[in-house]
Scaffold this active site. Structure first.
Site, PDB file in Angstrom:
ATOM      1  N   ARG A 294      45.488   2.238  22.069  1.00  0.00           N
ATOM      2  CA  ARG A 294      44.469   1.530  21.295  1.00  0.00           C
ATOM      3  C   ARG A 294      43.822   2.536  20.370  1.00  0.00           C
ATOM      4  O   ARG A 294      44.115   3.746  20.431  1.00  0.00           O
ATOM      5  CB  ARG A 294      43.462   0.764  22.177  1.00  0.00           C
ATOM      6  CG  ARG A 294      43.194   1.264  23.550  1.00  0.00           C
ATOM      7  CD  ARG A 294      42.542   2.601  23.598  1.00  0.00           C
ATOM      8  NE  ARG A 294      41.359   2.630  22.757  1.00  0.00           N
ATOM      9  CZ  ARG A 294      40.829   3.711  22.218  1.00  0.00           C
ATOM     10  NH1 ARG A 294      41.375   4.904  22.433  1.00  0.00           N
ATOM     11  NH2 ARG A 294      39.762   3.658  21.464  1.00  0.00           N
ATOM     12  N   GLY A 295      42.949   2.036  19.479  1.00  0.00           N
ATOM     13  CA  GLY A 295      42.396   2.902  18.432  1.00  0.00           C
ATOM     14  C   GLY A 295      43.259   2.720  17.187  1.00  0.00           C
ATOM     15  O   GLY A 295      44.495   2.789  17.264  1.00  0.00           O
TER      16      GLY A 295
ATOM     17  N   ARG B 126      47.772  -7.059  17.267  1.00  0.00           N
ATOM     18  CA  ARG B 126      46.299  -7.052  17.191  1.00  0.00           C
ATOM     19  C   ARG B 126      45.901  -7.235  15.719  1.00  0.00           C
ATOM     20  O   ARG B 126      46.540  -6.668  14.837  1.00  0.00           O
ATOM     21  CB  ARG B 126      45.695  -5.753  17.759  1.00  0.00           C
ATOM     22  CG  ARG B 126      45.818  -5.649  19.281  1.00  0.00           C
ATOM     23  CD  ARG B 126      45.031  -4.470  19.834  1.00  0.00           C
ATOM     24  NE  ARG B 126      43.608  -4.739  19.951  1.00  0.00           N
ATOM     25  CZ  ARG B 126      42.707  -3.810  20.271  1.00  0.00           C
ATOM     26  NH1 ARG B 126      43.079  -2.555  20.483  1.00  0.00           N
ATOM     27  NH2 ARG B 126      41.426  -4.112  20.368  1.00  0.00           N
TER      28      ARG B 126
ATOM     29  N   GLN C 110      35.829   2.205  27.018  1.00  0.00           N
ATOM     30  CA  GLN C 110      36.508   3.318  26.336  1.00  0.00           C
ATOM     31  C   GLN C 110      35.652   4.589  26.345  1.00  0.00           C
ATOM     32  O   GLN C 110      36.192   5.690  26.364  1.00  0.00           O
ATOM     33  CB  GLN C 110      36.834   2.932  24.883  1.00  0.00           C
ATOM     34  CG  GLN C 110      37.934   1.909  24.719  1.00  0.00           C
ATOM     35  CD  GLN C 110      37.377   0.505  24.612  1.00  0.00           C
ATOM     36  OE1 GLN C 110      36.316   0.195  25.140  1.00  0.00           O
ATOM     37  NE2 GLN C 110      38.099  -0.364  23.915  1.00  0.00           N
TER      38      GLN C 110
ATOM     39  N   ASP D 138      37.963   0.453  12.445  1.00  0.00           N
ATOM     40  CA  ASP D 138      39.259  -0.253  12.474  1.00  0.00           C
ATOM     41  C   ASP D 138      39.648  -0.780  11.109  1.00  0.00           C
ATOM     42  O   ASP D 138      40.821  -0.994  10.832  1.00  0.00           O
ATOM     43  CB  ASP D 138      39.217  -1.398  13.481  1.00  0.00           C
ATOM     44  CG  ASP D 138      39.299  -0.832  14.884  1.00  0.00           C
ATOM     45  OD1 ASP D 138      38.280  -0.323  15.380  1.00  0.00           O
ATOM     46  OD2 ASP D 138      40.413  -0.844  15.449  1.00  0.00           O
TER      47      ASP D 138
ATOM     48  N   ASN E 283      34.083  -2.012  13.339  1.00  0.00           N
ATOM     49  CA  ASN E 283      34.342  -1.069  14.440  1.00  0.00           C
ATOM     50  C   ASN E 283      33.983  -1.751  15.757  1.00  0.00           C
ATOM     51  O   ASN E 283      33.502  -2.895  15.767  1.00  0.00           O
ATOM     52  CB  ASN E 283      33.560   0.240  14.245  1.00  0.00           C
ATOM     53  CG  ASN E 283      34.018   1.322  15.210  1.00  0.00           C
ATOM     54  OD1 ASN E 283      35.226   1.544  15.368  1.00  0.00           O
ATOM     55  ND2 ASN E 283      33.106   1.983  15.884  1.00  0.00           N
ATOM     56  N   LYS E 284      34.214  -1.062  16.839  1.00  0.00           N
ATOM     57  CA  LYS E 284      34.007  -1.606  18.188  1.00  0.00           C
ATOM     58  C   LYS E 284      32.676  -2.331  18.303  1.00  0.00           C
ATOM     59  O   LYS E 284      31.650  -1.851  17.814  1.00  0.00           O
ATOM     60  CB  LYS E 284      34.092  -0.458  19.201  1.00  0.00           C
ATOM     61  CG  LYS E 284      33.884  -0.826  20.655  1.00  0.00           C
ATOM     62  CD  LYS E 284      34.780  -1.948  21.148  1.00  0.00           C
ATOM     63  CE  LYS E 284      36.256  -1.648  20.987  1.00  0.00           C
ATOM     64  NZ  LYS E 284      37.086  -2.884  21.096  1.00  0.00           N
TER      65      LYS E 284
HETATM   66  O1  MRU Z   1      39.655  -1.942  21.058  1.00  0.00           O
HETATM   67  P1  MRU Z   1      39.955  -0.518  20.699  1.00  0.00           P
HETATM   68  O2  MRU Z   1      39.809   0.434  21.836  1.00  0.00           O
HETATM   69  O3  MRU Z   1      41.305  -0.391  19.996  1.00  0.00           O
HETATM   70  O4  MRU Z   1      38.856  -0.138  19.620  1.00  0.00           O
HETATM   71  C1  MRU Z   1      38.883   1.130  19.046  1.00  0.00           C
HETATM   72  C2  MRU Z   1      37.737   1.388  18.125  1.00  0.00           C
HETATM   73  O5  MRU Z   1      36.909   0.540  17.894  1.00  0.00           O
HETATM   74  C3  MRU Z   1      37.709   2.717  17.465  1.00  0.00           C
HETATM   75  O6  MRU Z   1      36.391   3.095  17.191  1.00  0.00           O
HETATM   76  C4  MRU Z   1      38.465   2.632  16.124  1.00  0.00           C
HETATM   77  O7  MRU Z   1      39.747   2.100  16.310  1.00  0.00           O
HETATM   78  C5  MRU Z   1      38.581   3.951  15.476  1.00  0.00           C
HETATM   79  S1  MRU Z   1      39.726   4.996  16.337  1.00  0.00           S
HETATM   80  C6  MRU Z   1      39.833   6.473  15.532  1.00  0.00           C
END
Ligand code: MRU
Length: 347
Positions: A51-52, A94, A198, A239, A249-250
């Site tokens: 993920r990320g 995703r 995370q 993202d 972002n998250k």
């Molecule tokens: O749901 P995730 O764990 O994929 O979400 C990740 C994030 O929100 C990160 O902050 C984002 O992808 C940047 S990663 C360098």
């Protein structure tokens, strides 16, 4: 090049297979999954093995290599048509991280030009995407750290935007690594980041491995931390960044940005240009992934919520550009982002 305070890599290719550190099991268990089909790669992205945003893009690029191996072997004359369904399968894994679509587009452009055996050139392109991401992170680390004053207080980060979320070094965590190496900060606060944790599972593990002091807190403690004057910057990844500088972002990033503005704390968003989507005008147009309510109602396979309650589970939120002090990409720093400045940086 592995720098000090930079030891973790979550993705590797070896002998015609993709190996992913299974991030669902960290920090308790360090298991690599060996993937040999495009379906397995798409599933690994969907199920959060990897993920990320940048890590998802790199993984998808290697997924295309696996797809090409299979399709070319099946039908060397029609593999370019037949692989289209595999690209679609990866694209549907995703929806929010634009790095996925960016990497698939790069691979698709190459596929259209290829004649003869495709695996070697596609693997070379995936390797390039991987290597470029790490280089971008090193560049962003330096740029972002230059914004942090000497003897700054601690910083706060959210989710995991580190080595595990990228090719290596990290975006937000890359800046944090660099600022720590430069002696500008001595402490990192990390939100635990419900519901996938995370922050607690990945950011804390990554920073402990790399010997950077980290203190966890529940998301709800962020306001109190700022009120006590303990942090100078909120530093996060992204993202997808829209053309006007709005940031996806998250989930919870928007809360932090609102709190930060009230308390005079600055907000830095660190993301490679592969995360910038100039085709999307504003944050409201960014597709936001809605994940299963079970992730909120249950914890570690155990129901924690009252029976009969339902839950909402948006995986990301939008922070308006107005609340962002700086967007850092490998191409430079955009302070107080807007459409014009974003256009200039991307050109
Ligand atoms: O749901 P995730 O764990 O994929 O979400 C990740 C994030 O929100 C990160 O902050 C984002 O992808 C940047 S990663 C360098």
């Amino acid at each position: 090049m592995t720098q000090i305070h930079d030891t973790i890599r979550a993705i590797r290719w070896q002998d015609n297979a993709l190996y992913l550190l299974d991030q669902r099991l960290l920090p308790a268990t360090h298991t690599e999954l060996k993937l040999q089909t495009v379906e397995a790669v798409a599933d690994a992205i969907k199920q959060m093995v990897v993920r990320g945003a940048p890590a998802i893009g790199i993984t998808a690029a290697y997924g295309v290599v696996l797809a090409a191996m299979h399709q070319y072997q099946q039908d060397a004359n029609h593999w370019q048509q037949n692989i289209q369904a595999d690209l679609k399968c990866l694209a549907e894994s995703r929806p929010t991280a634009v790095n996925l679509f960016w990497a698939l587009k790069r691979m698709e452009n190459l596929i259209a030009q290829l004649e003869g055996e495709p695996v070697a050139p596609l693997k070379a392109e995936a390797d390039k995407i991987f290597a470029e991401d790490i280089q971008a992170n090193y560049a962003m680390g330096k740029l972002g750290a230059s914004l942090i004053a000497e003897n700054s207080k601690a910083v706060l980060t959210h989710c995991n935007a580190g080595s595990l979320a990228t090719g290596g070094f990290g975006t937000a965590i890359g800046v944090i690594r660099q600022a720590y190496m430069d002696g500008k900060i001595s402490q990192v606060y990390a939100d635990e980041t419900r519901p996938w944790m995370q922050g607690a599972r990945l950011t804390a593990w990554e920073l402990v491995q790399d010997k950077i002091p980290v203190t966890l807190q529940v998301e709800g403690a962020a306001g109190q931390l700022m009120q006590q004057g303990k942090i100078s910057w909120v530093i996060v990844g992204s993202d997808r960044i829209a053309a006007n500088g709005d940031v996806a972002n998250k989930i919870g990033t928007y809360n932090l940005a609102v709190l930060a503005r009230y308390h005079g704390v600055k907000v830095m968003v660190v993301a490679p240009t592969s995360t910038v989507d100039m085709a999307i005008q504003k944050g409201a147009d960014i597709p936001i992934e809605q994940r299963s309510e079970d992730e909120v109602l249950n914890y570690a396979g155990q129901r924690i919520a009252a029976e009969g309650a339902s839950a909402r589970n948006p995986a990301f939120d939008i922070t308006p550009a107005d609340l962002v002090d700086a967007i850092v990409t490998e191409k430079g720093i955009v302070e107080k982002p807007d459409l014009e400045k974003m256009r200039q940086m991307m050109s």
